[in-house]
Design a protein around this motif. Structure first.
Motif, PDB file in Angstrom:
ATOM      1  N   GLN A  30     -29.817 -78.269  -2.946  1.00  0.00           N
ATOM      2  CA  GLN A  30     -29.846 -78.574  -1.521  1.00  0.00           C
ATOM      3  C   GLN A  30     -28.799 -77.761  -0.764  1.00  0.00           C
ATOM      4  OE1 GLN A  30     -32.010 -80.701   0.304  1.00  0.00           O
ATOM      5  NE2 GLN A  30     -31.046 -79.508   1.897  1.00  0.00           N
ATOM      6  N   PHE A  31     -27.611 -77.655  -1.323  1.00  0.00           N
ATOM      7  CA  PHE A  31     -26.494 -77.164  -0.510  1.00  0.00           C
ATOM      8  C   PHE A  31     -26.003 -75.751  -0.832  1.00  0.00           C
ATOM      9  CE2 PHE A  31     -26.270 -81.811   0.058  1.00  0.00           C
ATOM     10  CZ  PHE A  31     -26.364 -81.839   1.436  1.00  0.00           C
ATOM     11  N   SER A  34     -25.495 -72.506   1.795  1.00  0.00           N
ATOM     12  CA  SER A  34     -24.983 -72.860   3.121  1.00  0.00           C
ATOM     13  C   SER A  34     -23.904 -71.866   3.564  1.00  0.00           C
ATOM     14  CB  SER A  34     -24.345 -74.260   3.100  1.00  0.00           C
ATOM     15  OG  SER A  34     -25.274 -75.232   2.697  1.00  0.00           O
ATOM     16  N   THR A  40     -14.499 -74.046   7.841  1.00  0.00           N
ATOM     17  CA  THR A  40     -15.600 -75.013   7.858  1.00  0.00           C
ATOM     18  C   THR A  40     -15.821 -75.693   6.510  1.00  0.00           C
ATOM     19  OG1 THR A  40     -17.299 -73.384   7.259  1.00  0.00           O
ATOM     20  CG2 THR A  40     -16.770 -73.605   9.609  1.00  0.00           C
ATOM     21  N   SER A  43     -15.645 -79.669   6.168  1.00  0.00           N
ATOM     22  CA  SER A  43     -16.771 -80.473   6.665  1.00  0.00           C
ATOM     23  C   SER A  43     -17.971 -80.373   5.722  1.00  0.00           C
ATOM     24  CB  SER A  43     -17.170 -80.038   8.084  1.00  0.00           C
ATOM     25  OG  SER A  43     -17.792 -78.774   8.078  1.00  0.00           O
ATOM     26  N   LEU A  44     -18.105 -79.228   5.062  1.00  0.00           N
ATOM     27  CA  LEU A  44     -19.220 -79.079   4.123  1.00  0.00           C
ATOM     28  C   LEU A  44     -18.993 -79.946   2.884  1.00  0.00           C
ATOM     29  CD1 LEU A  44     -21.924 -77.673   3.624  1.00  0.00           C
ATOM     30  CD2 LEU A  44     -20.686 -75.748   2.620  1.00  0.00           C
ATOM     31  N   ALA A  46     -17.300 -82.687   2.752  1.00  0.00           N
ATOM     32  CA  ALA A  46     -17.485 -84.091   3.146  1.00  0.00           C
ATOM     33  C   ALA A  46     -18.977 -84.434   3.245  1.00  0.00           C
ATOM     34  CB  ALA A  46     -16.794 -84.363   4.482  1.00  0.00           C
ATOM     35  N   ALA A  47     -19.727 -83.547   3.870  1.00  0.00           N
ATOM     36  CA  ALA A  47     -21.156 -83.829   4.071  1.00  0.00           C
ATOM     37  C   ALA A  47     -21.914 -83.861   2.741  1.00  0.00           C
ATOM     38  CB  ALA A  47     -21.772 -82.789   5.000  1.00  0.00           C
ATOM     39  N   GLN A  50     -21.012 -87.164   0.979  1.00  0.00           N
ATOM     40  CA  GLN A  50     -21.634 -88.314   1.632  1.00  0.00           C
ATOM     41  C   GLN A  50     -23.151 -88.298   1.443  1.00  0.00           C
ATOM     42  OE1 GLN A  50     -20.404 -89.971   5.247  1.00  0.00           O
ATOM     43  NE2 GLN A  50     -18.310 -89.231   5.145  1.00  0.00           N
ATOM     44  N   SER A  51     -23.738 -87.124   1.517  1.00  0.00           N
ATOM     45  CA  SER A  51     -25.191 -87.041   1.380  1.00  0.00           C
ATOM     46  C   SER A  51     -25.653 -87.547   0.010  1.00  0.00           C
ATOM     47  CB  SER A  51     -25.646 -85.588   1.582  1.00  0.00           C
ATOM     48  OG  SER A  51     -27.030 -85.458   1.396  1.00  0.00           O
ATOM     49  N   ILE A  52     -25.024 -87.053  -1.036  1.00  0.00           N
ATOM     50  CA  ILE A  52     -25.450 -87.448  -2.387  1.00  0.00           C
ATOM     51  C   ILE A  52     -25.060 -88.895  -2.677  1.00  0.00           C
ATOM     52  CG2 ILE A  52     -25.225 -86.918  -4.853  1.00  0.00           C
ATOM     53  CD1 ILE A  52     -26.861 -84.860  -3.173  1.00  0.00           C
ATOM     54  N   SER A  53     -24.037 -89.400  -2.006  1.00  0.00           N
ATOM     55  CA  SER A  53     -23.591 -90.782  -2.251  1.00  0.00           C
ATOM     56  C   SER A  53     -24.632 -91.825  -1.865  1.00  0.00           C
ATOM     57  CB  SER A  53     -22.296 -91.073  -1.477  1.00  0.00           C
ATOM     58  OG  SER A  53     -22.568 -91.300  -0.097  1.00  0.00           O
ATOM     59  N   VAL A  54     -25.586 -91.455  -1.004  1.00  0.00           N
ATOM     60  CA  VAL A  54     -26.586 -92.448  -0.583  1.00  0.00           C
ATOM     61  C   VAL A  54     -27.710 -92.613  -1.603  1.00  0.00           C
ATOM     62  CG1 VAL A  54     -26.152 -91.875   1.842  1.00  0.00           C
ATOM     63  CG2 VAL A  54     -28.161 -90.888   0.721  1.00  0.00           C
TER      64      VAL A  54
ATOM     65  N   GLN D  30     -32.193 -74.663   5.345  1.00  0.00           N
ATOM     66  CA  GLN D  30     -31.035 -74.979   4.506  1.00  0.00           C
ATOM     67  C   GLN D  30     -30.818 -76.493   4.416  1.00  0.00           C
ATOM     68  OE1 GLN D  30     -28.872 -72.841   2.653  1.00  0.00           O
ATOM     69  NE2 GLN D  30     -28.432 -74.858   1.830  1.00  0.00           N
ATOM     70  N   PRO D  35     -30.348 -85.806   1.650  1.00  0.00           N
ATOM     71  CA  PRO D  35     -30.308 -87.274   1.707  1.00  0.00           C
ATOM     72  C   PRO D  35     -29.355 -87.742   2.809  1.00  0.00           C
ATOM     73  CG  PRO D  35     -30.152 -86.512  -0.566  1.00  0.00           C
ATOM     74  CD  PRO D  35     -30.015 -85.297   0.314  1.00  0.00           C
ATOM     75  N   SER D  43     -21.396 -87.046   9.375  1.00  0.00           N
ATOM     76  CA  SER D  43     -20.802 -85.947   8.602  1.00  0.00           C
ATOM     77  C   SER D  43     -21.811 -84.822   8.382  1.00  0.00           C
ATOM     78  CB  SER D  43     -20.264 -86.449   7.256  1.00  0.00           C
ATOM     79  OG  SER D  43     -21.312 -86.786   6.380  1.00  0.00           O
ATOM     80  N   GLN D  50     -21.056 -76.762  11.928  1.00  0.00           N
ATOM     81  CA  GLN D  50     -19.977 -75.866  11.503  1.00  0.00           C
ATOM     82  C   GLN D  50     -20.508 -74.750  10.607  1.00  0.00           C
ATOM     83  OE1 GLN D  50     -16.100 -77.022  10.596  1.00  0.00           O
ATOM     84  NE2 GLN D  50     -16.119 -78.915  11.785  1.00  0.00           N
TER      85      GLN D  50
END
Lengths: 122, 122, 122, 122
Positions: A30-31, A34, A40, A43-44, A46-47, A50-54, D30, D35, D43, D50
């Protein structure tokens, strides 16, 4: 004579390892790619975490992008690069029922490969 | 008195399930989102299967994109849509050392979710 | 005295260049990262070209993955690598109304960058 | 007799529109599929904005993910969904030399399509 069908039971341990693998494969594809630079990158990180944590079974996740590798990959002309597997250090605690695992991804220099591996099974 | 440290051994079975999960997560997040219609779906199926087949531990993979779901998702104005998880049926045989598994992804209508699961462990 | 509002008109030429850019950005970020080796590269080229061909304004597209660069990037241990921008040569003819353009992406060694550019406007 | 070769000149305006298109296509392919749920959406918005901001020609970018659409797409069982084009509202100011444009992506209900468009050219 008895014909015994031994059903191979799929355990919580099996499932948690399967699920943990899914998360690392998902995160990676996914990432990576990027656009990112040193301003930056936070922030990447963190995102991504958080994204995979869900997703199901994830109890904890930390994502760290190596600033040294990132800095060495910045394009001279354009001042950014793409997130690559070799920059990523990911630690995931996953749980399925009674089973818990710790898995990780980290660049392995000898193999020249972003290695995903099982670190610990409880 | 003896204090025995029982190291939890990571088995081939553990590793093959972890690896199989990685493949499904990778496939999903690499290829969903790809523009597709009924004329191009076959080449996308082939490329996805071949792409994931090069990764470690994959012995066999079949990828099938549901033409009915695809057809129902085509945009009226533009005549195409994006590959979605709900269109994908994926079957993977993976091996690690002496352990083999069959895992799959298929859209589960009750859960409204592209469910990845372990089907069989040898 | 007259207050003339000069509306800046958006032309077909403007739109076709915007659309052509969208296609190159989409292609790049959808497909880079795909696992690939010399046996599977042809199916990936075909699928990328067909996938992007379904999008609005694309009249023709050719996608070529550089076998030499690919061969040089194969992991010694695992025998595959990921599709990278530096392997891609993409040529797109796009049309919007009366305007046509040819745009391309090719790795630029001096810039060390997968350069996307406008080659010709009709 | 004079043989006049009229070279079609590629202008700053042409290039800025091409570049702006690249950014929207890149962003879309991208990050859709990531998720996400209502706790993590902020985030993801920040990281997308960014990430794309580091690319050439981007002067300003705002990314907004529609909470209502997101909330309506959350899976009942698992409590998350994937980032979809229909959730995204993106505004980009791009500059190339003397030319500036404002482009955007927003879900168009009539077309049932995440429409990218040129809003303004200076």
């Amino acid at each position: 004579m008895v014909d015994i069908m031994v059903e191979d039971t799929i355990t919580d341990r099996d499932n948690v390892l399967f699920e943990a693998g899914i998360k690392l494969g998902a995160l990676y594809h996914q990432f990576t790619g990027s656009p990112v630079n040193l301003r930056t990158v936070e922030s990447l990180e963190a995102a991504i975490a958080q994204s995979i944590s869900v997703q199901p079974c994830v109890e904890n996740i930390t994502v760290s992008i190596d600033r040294d590798v990132l800095g060495s990959k910045l394009n001279d002309e354009f001042g950014y690069c793409e997130l690559e597997g070799r920059m990523l250090n990911v630690q995931i605690d996953a749980r399925y029922g009674s089973a818990k695992v710790h898995v990780s991804m980290e660049f392995n220099k000898e193999l020249d490969y972003p290695l995903m591996k099982i670190d610990k099974i409880d």
